[in-house]
Design an enzyme around this catalytic site. Structure first.
Site, PDB file in Angstrom:
ATOM      1  CB  ILE A  88      31.591  -7.537  -6.715  1.00 27.64           C
ATOM      2  CG1 ILE A  88      32.318  -8.976  -6.814  1.00 27.64           C
ATOM      3  CG2 ILE A  88      30.950  -7.665  -5.307  1.00 27.64           C
ATOM      4  CD1 ILE A  88      33.527  -9.278  -5.942  1.00 27.64           C
ATOM      5  CB  CYS A  89      26.886  -4.275  -7.214  1.00 25.87           C
ATOM      6  SG  CYS A  89      26.232  -2.582  -6.467  1.00 25.87           S
ATOM      7  CG  LEU A  90      30.731  -4.622  -1.118  1.00 30.79           C
ATOM      8  CD1 LEU A  90      29.616  -5.424  -0.429  1.00 30.79           C
ATOM      9  CD2 LEU A  90      32.192  -5.740  -0.904  1.00 30.79           C
TER      10      LEU A  90
END
Length: 188
Positions: A88-90
């Site tokens: 996940i890119c967060l």
């Protein structure tokens, strides 16, 4: 020791009052550093009706280092790798933006918000981000197709002996099923 105490407190808080549409369980009763989260797709999103598994891995030096959060269930999303790894890119999980005061509850709420409104300006999957920006109807159709293919039925998680990147469909090829009651997981 302080890390374990903080993690245990956060687990108790999250279990007592989980974020909307989520249930939380330990991957193993003997390890507070790995959590299994079941996330119901938000009603206001293309993921509505789906049930997604998240794996939260807390480092031994948590909260000074951010947790690693991955999708165990395949998902069509610009900010999640379109593979069995489910990275996940967060922003708040990036090492340079992580703050030790950030709680897991906030991380889980941010992941849920990402399903409601993806961030195509910071994608892991550029093609999906372009589709989201240029043809929202096509994106929604593809996201719903992934929900129907991968996110229907009970959520399963990779067992410790499995490498998630070797599974084509993590929602069906795994051996651990999360149970939200009592924070226990079966098959681990």
């Amino acid at each position: 020791m302080a890390s374990q105490k903080r993690i245990s407190k956060e687990l108790a808080d999250c279990s007592a009052s989980p974020p909307a549409g989520m249930s939380i369980a330990l991957a193993s009763d003997s390890d507070v550093h790995k959590w299994h989260i079941t996330l119901d797709g938000p009603a206001s999103s293309a993921y509505a009706g789906g049930r997604f598994g998240l794996v939260v891995t807390l480092p031994t030096d948590y909260p000074f280092k951010p947790p690693v959060v991955t999708f165990a269930t395949r998902i069509y999303h610009p900010n999640v790798t379109n593979d069995a790894g489910g990275a996940i890119c967060l922003g708040l999980l990036k090492a340079e933006q992580w703050k030790p005061s950030t709680r897991i509850l906030s991380v889980l709420e941010a992941v849920r918000a990402l399903l409601v409104e993806p961030n195509p300006d910071d994608p892991l999957e550029s093609r999906i981000a372009d589709e989201f920006r240029q043809s929202r109807a096509e994106f929604d159709k593809n996201a719903r197709a992934y929900v129907n293919r991968y996110a229907v039925g009970p959520v399963t998680f990779p067992s410790e002996s499995q490498n998630p990147s070797n599974n084509k469909n993590n929602n069906n090829n795994t051996s651990s099923t999360a149970t939200p009651t009592g924070g226990k997981a079966q098959g681990s």
